[in-house]
Design a protein around this motif. Structure first.
Motif, short mmCIF file in Angstrom:
data_model
loop_
_atom_site.label_atom_id
_atom_site.label_comp_id
_atom_site.label_asym_id
_atom_site.label_seq_id
_atom_site.Cartn_x
_atom_site.Cartn_y
_atom_site.Cartn_z
N ILE A 169 -10.59 11.35 -13.07
CA ILE A 169 -9.37 10.61 -13.34
C ILE A 169 -8.92 9.91 -12.07
CG2 ILE A 169 -6.97 10.80 -14.09
CD1 ILE A 169 -7.81 13.38 -15.58
N VAL A 170 -8.63 8.61 -12.19
CA VAL A 170 -8.13 7.83 -11.06
C VAL A 170 -6.80 7.22 -11.48
CG1 VAL A 170 -8.58 5.91 -9.49
CG2 VAL A 170 -10.48 7.29 -10.32
N VAL A 171 -5.72 7.72 -10.88
CA VAL A 171 -4.37 7.20 -11.15
C VAL A 171 -3.76 6.85 -9.78
CG1 VAL A 171 -2.13 7.64 -12.21
CG2 VAL A 171 -4.17 8.65 -13.20
N PRO A 172 -3.93 5.61 -9.33
CA PRO A 172 -3.46 5.24 -7.99
C PRO A 172 -1.94 5.13 -7.89
CG PRO A 172 -4.45 3.35 -9.06
CD PRO A 172 -4.64 4.52 -9.99
N LYS A 173 -1.43 5.39 -6.69
CA LYS A 173 0.01 5.31 -6.45
C LYS A 173 0.55 3.90 -6.65
CE LYS A 173 0.93 9.02 -3.21
NZ LYS A 173 1.39 9.32 -1.86
N ARG A 174 -0.26 2.91 -6.42
CA ARG A 174 0.25 1.54 -6.55
C ARG A 174 0.59 1.20 -8.01
NH1 ARG A 174 -5.26 -1.96 -5.63
NH2 ARG A 174 -6.33 -1.02 -7.39
N HIS A 175 -0.01 1.93 -8.97
CA HIS A 175 0.28 1.69 -10.39
C HIS A 175 1.23 2.72 -11.00
CE1 HIS A 175 -2.53 -1.50 -10.28
NE2 HIS A 175 -3.61 -0.76 -10.33
N ALA A 176 1.37 3.86 -10.35
CA ALA A 176 2.30 4.90 -10.82
C ALA A 176 2.94 5.51 -9.58
CB ALA A 176 1.56 5.96 -11.63
N LYS A 177 4.07 4.98 -9.19
CA LYS A 177 4.71 5.33 -7.92
C LYS A 177 5.14 6.80 -7.84
CE LYS A 177 5.06 1.03 -6.27
NZ LYS A 177 3.89 0.59 -5.59
N ARG A 178 5.64 7.32 -8.94
CA ARG A 178 6.18 8.69 -8.91
C ARG A 178 5.11 9.71 -9.31
NH1 ARG A 178 11.93 8.55 -11.72
NH2 ARG A 178 12.01 10.57 -10.68
N SER A 179 5.10 10.82 -8.59
CA SER A 179 4.09 11.84 -8.85
C SER A 179 4.24 12.43 -10.26
CB SER A 179 4.15 12.96 -7.81
OG SER A 179 5.37 13.66 -7.90
N VAL A 180 5.45 12.46 -10.78
CA VAL A 180 5.69 12.97 -12.13
C VAL A 180 4.93 12.12 -13.14
CG1 VAL A 180 7.46 13.38 -13.86
CG2 VAL A 180 7.94 13.87 -11.49
N THR A 181 4.97 10.81 -12.94
CA THR A 181 4.27 9.90 -13.83
C THR A 181 2.77 10.05 -13.70
OG1 THR A 181 6.10 8.34 -13.61
CG2 THR A 181 4.04 7.48 -14.51
N ARG A 182 2.27 10.17 -12.48
CA ARG A 182 0.83 10.35 -12.27
C ARG A 182 0.34 11.63 -12.94
NH1 ARG A 182 2.37 8.73 -7.11
NH2 ARG A 182 2.02 10.81 -6.22
N GLN A 183 1.09 12.71 -12.81
CA GLN A 183 0.69 13.97 -13.42
C GLN A 183 0.74 13.89 -14.94
OE1 GLN A 183 -0.74 16.55 -11.96
NE2 GLN A 183 -0.63 15.33 -10.09
N LEU A 184 1.75 13.22 -15.49
CA LEU A 184 1.85 13.04 -16.94
C LEU A 184 0.63 12.30 -17.45
CD1 LEU A 184 4.78 12.18 -19.15
CD2 LEU A 184 2.90 10.56 -19.11
#
Length: 160
Positions: free
Chosen positions: A80-95
Protein backbone atom coordinates in the motif's frame (compact mmCIF):
# COMPACT_ATOMS: atom_id res chain seq x y z
CA UNK A 1 -5.87 -18.03 0.38
CA UNK A 2 -3.09 -16.28 2.22
CA UNK A 3 -2.83 -12.49 2.02
CA UNK A 4 0.65 -11.26 2.93
CA UNK A 5 2.02 -7.78 3.40
CA UNK A 6 4.68 -6.35 1.10
CA UNK A 7 7.32 -4.55 3.14
CA UNK A 8 10.61 -4.57 1.25
CA UNK A 9 11.45 -1.71 -1.12
CA UNK A 10 12.77 -4.12 -3.76
CA UNK A 11 9.33 -5.72 -4.06
CA UNK A 12 7.61 -2.34 -4.38
CA UNK A 13 10.11 -1.33 -7.09
CA UNK A 14 9.46 -4.54 -9.04
CA UNK A 15 5.69 -4.08 -9.02
CA UNK A 16 5.57 -0.31 -9.51
CA UNK A 17 7.95 -0.67 -12.45
CA UNK A 18 5.11 -2.30 -14.38
CA UNK A 19 2.18 -0.51 -15.94
CA UNK A 20 -0.90 -0.22 -13.73
CA UNK A 21 -3.46 -2.97 -14.21
CA UNK A 22 -6.42 -0.74 -13.33
CA UNK A 23 -7.02 2.88 -12.38
CA UNK A 24 -9.80 4.82 -10.73
CA UNK A 25 -10.23 8.49 -9.86
CA UNK A 26 -8.01 8.18 -6.76
CA UNK A 27 -6.22 4.83 -6.93
CA UNK A 28 -3.92 2.86 -9.23
CA UNK A 29 -3.54 -0.91 -8.96
CA UNK A 30 -0.33 -2.66 -10.03
CA UNK A 31 0.21 -6.43 -10.26
CA UNK A 32 3.16 -8.74 -10.81
CA UNK A 33 2.72 -12.50 -10.95
CA UNK A 34 5.66 -13.41 -8.70
CA UNK A 35 6.63 -14.16 -5.12
CA UNK A 36 8.34 -11.58 -2.91
CA UNK A 37 12.13 -11.56 -3.20
CA UNK A 38 13.83 -13.54 -0.44
CA UNK A 39 15.17 -11.37 2.34
CA UNK A 40 18.91 -10.86 2.74
CA UNK A 41 18.68 -12.28 6.26
CA UNK A 42 17.02 -15.45 4.95
CA UNK A 43 19.63 -15.86 2.19
CA UNK A 44 22.50 -15.35 4.66
CA UNK A 45 20.98 -17.90 7.03
CA UNK A 46 20.74 -20.45 4.21
CA UNK A 47 24.39 -19.86 3.23
CA UNK A 48 25.53 -20.26 6.85
CA UNK A 49 23.44 -23.38 7.31
CA UNK A 50 24.78 -24.94 4.12
CA UNK A 51 28.42 -24.42 5.13
CA UNK A 52 29.55 -26.53 8.03
CA UNK A 53 30.85 -24.33 10.78
CA UNK A 54 34.01 -25.51 12.46
CA UNK A 55 36.97 -24.13 14.32
CA UNK A 56 39.32 -25.64 11.73
CA UNK A 57 39.66 -24.69 8.10
CA UNK A 58 36.70 -22.96 6.57
CA UNK A 59 34.61 -24.94 4.15
CA UNK A 60 34.05 -23.29 0.75
CA UNK A 61 30.45 -22.46 -0.02
CA UNK A 62 29.49 -23.40 -3.55
CA UNK A 63 26.74 -21.33 -5.09
CA UNK A 64 25.16 -22.84 -8.20
CA UNK A 65 25.70 -20.81 -11.36
CA UNK A 66 22.28 -21.63 -12.75
CA UNK A 67 19.35 -20.44 -10.67
CA UNK A 68 16.17 -22.46 -10.42
CA UNK A 69 13.30 -21.09 -12.51
CA UNK A 70 11.02 -18.82 -10.47
CA UNK A 71 8.32 -20.71 -8.65
CA UNK A 72 4.66 -20.02 -9.32
CA UNK A 73 3.37 -17.32 -6.95
CA UNK A 74 1.77 -18.50 -3.75
CA UNK A 75 -0.88 -16.26 -2.22
CA UNK A 76 -1.52 -12.55 -2.56
CA UNK A 77 1.03 -10.08 -1.26
CA UNK A 78 -0.42 -6.58 -0.91
CA UNK A 79 1.57 -3.37 -0.72
CA UNK A 80 0.00 0.00 0.00
CA UNK A 81 1.32 3.43 -0.99
CA UNK A 82 -0.54 6.39 0.53
CA UNK A 83 1.73 9.45 0.23
CA UNK A 84 1.47 12.44 2.55
CA UNK A 85 1.10 14.82 -0.37
CA UNK A 86 -2.30 13.22 -1.17
CA UNK A 87 -3.48 12.54 2.39
CA UNK A 88 -2.01 15.13 4.76
CA UNK A 89 -3.42 13.75 8.01
CA UNK A 90 -2.24 10.45 9.42
CA UNK A 91 -5.84 9.58 10.39
CA UNK A 92 -6.82 9.74 6.74
CA UNK A 93 -3.82 7.69 5.61
CA UNK A 94 -4.60 4.98 8.15
CA UNK A 95 -8.29 4.94 7.18
CA UNK A 96 -7.38 4.46 3.51
CA UNK A 97 -4.88 1.69 4.34
CA UNK A 98 -7.50 -0.16 6.39
CA UNK A 99 -10.01 0.13 3.54
CA UNK A 100 -7.48 -1.24 1.04
CA UNK A 101 -6.68 -4.23 3.26
CA UNK A 102 -10.39 -4.90 3.82
CA UNK A 103 -11.12 -4.71 0.09
CA UNK A 104 -8.53 -7.43 -0.59
CA UNK A 105 -9.75 -9.56 2.33
CA UNK A 106 -13.28 -9.51 0.87
CA UNK A 107 -12.03 -10.87 -2.47
CA UNK A 108 -10.91 -14.48 -2.05
CA UNK A 109 -10.57 -15.02 -5.83
CA UNK A 110 -7.70 -12.61 -6.49
CA UNK A 111 -4.92 -14.09 -8.64
CA UNK A 112 -1.76 -14.84 -6.69
CA UNK A 113 1.21 -12.53 -6.90
CA UNK A 114 2.37 -9.11 -5.78
CA UNK A 115 -0.25 -6.34 -5.70
CA UNK A 116 0.36 -2.67 -4.95
CA UNK A 117 -2.45 -0.14 -4.47
CA UNK A 118 -1.28 3.46 -4.81
CA UNK A 119 -3.22 6.59 -3.91
CA UNK A 120 -2.65 8.77 -6.96
CA UNK A 121 -4.79 11.83 -6.16
CA UNK A 122 -6.27 13.32 -2.98
CA UNK A 123 -9.91 13.10 -1.94
CA UNK A 124 -11.64 16.49 -2.09
CA UNK A 125 -11.37 18.19 1.31
CA UNK A 126 -14.51 20.26 0.58
CA UNK A 127 -16.51 17.07 0.08
CA UNK A 128 -14.86 15.17 2.97
CA UNK A 129 -13.86 17.79 5.60
CA UNK A 130 -13.41 15.24 8.38
CA UNK A 131 -10.16 13.28 8.32
CA UNK A 132 -11.86 9.97 9.11
CA UNK A 133 -15.56 10.28 8.34
CA UNK A 134 -17.97 7.49 7.50
CA UNK A 135 -18.59 9.21 4.16
CA UNK A 136 -14.88 9.03 3.26
CA UNK A 137 -14.75 5.41 4.38
CA UNK A 138 -17.75 4.48 2.22
CA UNK A 139 -16.46 6.41 -0.82
CA UNK A 140 -13.02 4.79 -0.59
CA UNK A 141 -14.51 1.30 -0.14
CA UNK A 142 -16.85 1.71 -3.12
CA UNK A 143 -14.06 3.00 -5.35
CA UNK A 144 -11.72 0.18 -4.29
CA UNK A 145 -14.43 -2.41 -5.03
CA UNK A 146 -14.83 -0.98 -8.55
CA UNK A 147 -11.06 -0.91 -8.99
CA UNK A 148 -10.69 -4.59 -8.05
CA UNK A 149 -13.65 -5.51 -10.28
CA UNK A 150 -11.99 -3.70 -13.17
CA UNK A 151 -8.69 -5.51 -12.52
CA UNK A 152 -10.43 -8.89 -12.45
CA UNK A 153 -12.44 -8.31 -15.64
CA UNK A 154 -11.12 -10.31 -18.60
CA UNK A 155 -9.11 -8.23 -21.03
CA UNK A 156 -10.81 -7.71 -24.42
CA UNK A 157 -9.16 -9.51 -27.32
CA UNK A 158 -7.03 -7.24 -29.53
CA UNK A 159 -8.63 -6.29 -32.82
CA UNK A 160 -6.98 -7.82 -35.85
Amino acid sequence: MMIGKLQRPVDFERVLGRQSRARSAHFALHHLSANPAPSAWHAAKLRTASAELSTGESQPVHNPVEQDPPAAPEGCWVGIVVPKRHAKRSVTRQLLKRQIRAAFAERPGMPPGLWVVRLRSPFDRQKFPSAASDALRAAARAELAQLLDKAMAPKPAPKA
